[in-house]
Motif scaffolding. Sequence first.
Motif, PDB file in Angstrom:
ATOM      1  N   VAL A  41      -5.691  -4.330   7.892  1.00 60.40           N
ATOM      2  CA  VAL A  41      -7.009  -3.723   7.742  1.00 60.40           C
ATOM      3  C   VAL A  41      -8.048  -4.802   7.513  1.00 60.40           C
ATOM      4  N   ALA A  42      -9.283  -4.477   7.902  1.00 62.18           N
ATOM      5  CA  ALA A  42     -10.394  -5.406   7.674  1.00 62.18           C
ATOM      6  C   ALA A  42     -11.693  -4.634   7.604  1.00 62.18           C
ATOM      7  N   GLY A  43     -12.644  -5.243   6.948  1.00 63.29           N
ATOM      8  CA  GLY A  43     -14.005  -4.741   6.838  1.00 63.29           C
ATOM      9  C   GLY A  43     -14.785  -5.799   6.098  1.00 63.29           C
ATOM     10  N   ALA A  44     -16.080  -5.712   6.149  1.00 66.96           N
ATOM     11  CA  ALA A  44     -16.922  -6.680   5.446  1.00 66.96           C
ATOM     12  C   ALA A  44     -17.688  -5.964   4.336  1.00 66.96           C
ATOM     13  N   GLY A  45     -17.995  -6.686   3.282  1.00 67.97           N
ATOM     14  CA  GLY A  45     -18.776  -6.118   2.183  1.00 67.97           C
ATOM     15  C   GLY A  45     -18.080  -4.948   1.533  1.00 67.97           C
ATOM     16  N   ARG A  46     -18.866  -3.917   1.227  1.00 64.78           N
ATOM     17  CA  ARG A  46     -18.296  -2.732   0.565  1.00 64.78           C
ATOM     18  C   ARG A  46     -17.298  -2.016   1.463  1.00 64.78           C
ATOM     19  N   SER A  47     -17.519  -2.023   2.766  1.00 65.81           N
ATOM     20  CA  SER A  47     -16.543  -1.428   3.686  1.00 65.81           C
ATOM     21  C   SER A  47     -15.213  -2.151   3.576  1.00 65.81           C
ATOM     22  N   LEU A  49     -14.040  -3.577   0.915  1.00 69.66           N
ATOM     23  CA  LEU A  49     -13.398  -3.138  -0.328  1.00 69.66           C
ATOM     24  C   LEU A  49     -12.683  -1.810  -0.129  1.00 69.66           C
ATOM     25  N   MET A  50     -13.307  -0.895   0.611  1.00 68.39           N
ATOM     26  CA  MET A  50     -12.668   0.399   0.882  1.00 68.39           C
ATOM     27  C   MET A  50     -11.390   0.205   1.697  1.00 68.39           C
ATOM     28  N   MET A  51     -11.436  -0.728   2.659  1.00 68.25           N
ATOM     29  CA  MET A  51     -10.264  -0.973   3.491  1.00 68.25           C
ATOM     30  C   MET A  51      -9.143  -1.633   2.690  1.00 68.25           C
ATOM     31  N   ARG A  52      -9.491  -2.489   1.752  1.00 70.35           N
ATOM     32  CA  ARG A  52      -8.478  -3.110   0.886  1.00 70.35           C
ATOM     33  C   ARG A  52      -7.804  -2.033   0.026  1.00 70.35           C
ATOM     34  N   ALA A  53      -8.588  -1.089  -0.461  1.00 73.97           N
ATOM     35  CA  ALA A  53      -8.014   0.023  -1.233  1.00 73.97           C
ATOM     36  C   ALA A  53      -7.051   0.830  -0.359  1.00 73.97           C
ATOM     37  N   PHE A  54      -7.412   1.012   0.905  1.00 74.62           N
ATOM     38  CA  PHE A  54      -6.553   1.725   1.853  1.00 74.62           C
ATOM     39  C   PHE A  54      -5.236   0.967   2.052  1.00 74.62           C
ATOM     40  N   ALA A  55      -5.322  -0.350   2.233  1.00 75.89           N
ATOM     41  CA  ALA A  55      -4.106  -1.150   2.410  1.00 75.89           C
ATOM     42  C   ALA A  55      -3.184  -0.999   1.199  1.00 75.89           C
ATOM     43  N   MET A  56      -3.772  -0.963   0.008  1.00 74.21           N
ATOM     44  CA  MET A  56      -2.968  -0.808  -1.199  1.00 74.21           C
ATOM     45  C   MET A  56      -2.226   0.527  -1.188  1.00 74.21           C
ATOM     46  N   ARG A  57      -2.914   1.593  -0.823  1.00 72.13           N
ATOM     47  CA  ARG A  57      -2.255   2.903  -0.779  1.00 72.13           C
ATOM     48  C   ARG A  57      -1.185   2.952   0.308  1.00 72.13           C
ATOM     49  N   LEU A  58      -1.428   2.299   1.436  1.00 69.54           N
ATOM     50  CA  LEU A  58      -0.407   2.253   2.487  1.00 69.54           C
ATOM     51  C   LEU A  58       0.837   1.531   1.965  1.00 69.54           C
ATOM     52  N   MET A  59       0.631   0.470   1.201  1.00 66.96           N
ATOM     53  CA  MET A  59       1.748  -0.248   0.588  1.00 66.96           C
ATOM     54  C   MET A  59       2.468   0.671  -0.400  1.00 66.96           C
ATOM     55  N   HIS A  60       1.718   1.460  -1.165  1.00 71.64           N
ATOM     56  CA  HIS A  60       2.339   2.406  -2.096  1.00 71.64           C
ATOM     57  C   HIS A  60       3.194   3.425  -1.355  1.00 71.64           C
ATOM     58  N   LEU A  61       2.816   3.721  -0.105  1.00 69.43           N
ATOM     59  CA  LEU A  61       3.614   4.625   0.732  1.00 69.43           C
ATOM     60  C   LEU A  61       4.893   3.963   1.230  1.00 69.43           C
ATOM     61  N   GLY A  62       5.016   2.656   0.999  1.00 66.83           N
ATOM     62  CA  GLY A  62       6.188   1.927   1.468  1.00 66.83           C
ATOM     63  C   GLY A  62       5.983   1.292   2.832  1.00 66.83           C
ATOM     64  N   LEU A  63       4.742   1.312   3.317  1.00 66.97           N
ATOM     65  CA  LEU A  63       4.446   0.718   4.614  1.00 66.97           C
ATOM     66  C   LEU A  63       4.136  -0.765   4.460  1.00 66.97           C
ATOM     67  N   ASP A  64       4.349  -1.493   5.521  1.00 63.71           N
ATOM     68  CA  ASP A  64       4.076  -2.933   5.551  1.00 63.71           C
ATOM     69  C   ASP A  64       2.601  -3.101   5.916  1.00 63.71           C
ATOM     70  N   ALA A  65       1.745  -3.224   4.895  1.00 63.87           N
ATOM     71  CA  ALA A  65       0.292  -3.237   5.113  1.00 63.87           C
ATOM     72  C   ALA A  65      -0.334  -4.478   4.506  1.00 63.87           C
ATOM     73  N   TYR A  66      -1.361  -4.993   5.192  1.00 64.09           N
ATOM     74  CA  TYR A  66      -2.032  -6.225   4.778  1.00 64.09           C
ATOM     75  C   TYR A  66      -3.538  -6.107   4.946  1.00 64.09           C
ATOM     76  N   ALA A  67      -4.266  -6.777   4.078  1.00 65.53           N
ATOM     77  CA  ALA A  67      -5.711  -6.936   4.229  1.00 65.53           C
ATOM     78  C   ALA A  67      -5.941  -8.309   4.852  1.00 65.53           C
ATOM     79  N   VAL A  68      -6.577  -8.338   6.007  1.00 66.18           N
ATOM     80  CA  VAL A  68      -6.829  -9.595   6.706  1.00 66.18           C
ATOM     81  C   VAL A  68      -7.648 -10.512   5.795  1.00 66.18           C
ATOM     82  N   GLY A  69      -7.226 -11.748   5.710  1.00 69.58           N
ATOM     83  CA  GLY A  69      -7.919 -12.725   4.883  1.00 69.58           C
ATOM     84  C   GLY A  69      -7.210 -13.036   3.584  1.00 69.58           C
ATOM     85  N   ASP A  70      -6.297 -12.152   3.148  1.00 69.64           N
ATOM     86  CA  ASP A  70      -5.522 -12.444   1.943  1.00 69.64           C
ATOM     87  C   ASP A  70      -4.541 -13.574   2.249  1.00 69.64           C
TER      88      ASP A  70
END
Length: 185
Positions: A41-47, A49-70
């Motif tokens: 996932v990726a987004g700039a600014g506040r968007s 941040l929302m995408m990073r929160a999404f990646a975290m929840r996808l990881m909580h689902l057990g999916l292999d999820a990443y925020a680009v730039g980490d």
Amino acid sequence: MTTTPYVAAILNELNRAEDQLADEQVEQLAASITAADRIFVAGAGRSGLMMRAFAMRLMHLGLDAYAVGDTVTRSFKKGDLFIIGSGSGETKSIVPMAEKARSLGGTVAALTLSPFSAIGRLADIAVRLPGAPKDHADNEEATIQPMGSLFEQMLLLVCDAIVLRLMEMQDLRGKTMYGNHANLE
């Protein structure tokens, strides 16, 4: 004046915006998440941040999820899904990422106000989110909120709704997901 009328106004705007969502687009994105090898996932600014929160929840689902730039983000490959949150769909730092993901044989999805934007045109899946562009000052009827707030709120809500849909598809409960929550806190 208290903040309560503002909360009510924001909730009213969100309710009106929800009526404008295309369920089939959101469902297509949920299906592509389940089919993907890995999700980026990726987004700039506040968007972003929302995408990073999404990646975290996808990881909580057990999916292999990443925020680009980490620093722990893996390389993108064929079979992977790149999901972009961008109101304008023209975020200069993200357009080349979408091009690269396509060139590597991955799927690109966009959550955007503008499906006909540069990012929207690069996307295999474009989910049009309701909201107002950051520069909506000449159209104050769109939202009382500043800049891209309505879009960013809808972005988070739609991502959370996708998580609920994925939970339903996988017959998961929050308690099960909690097993993937960080525990070195």
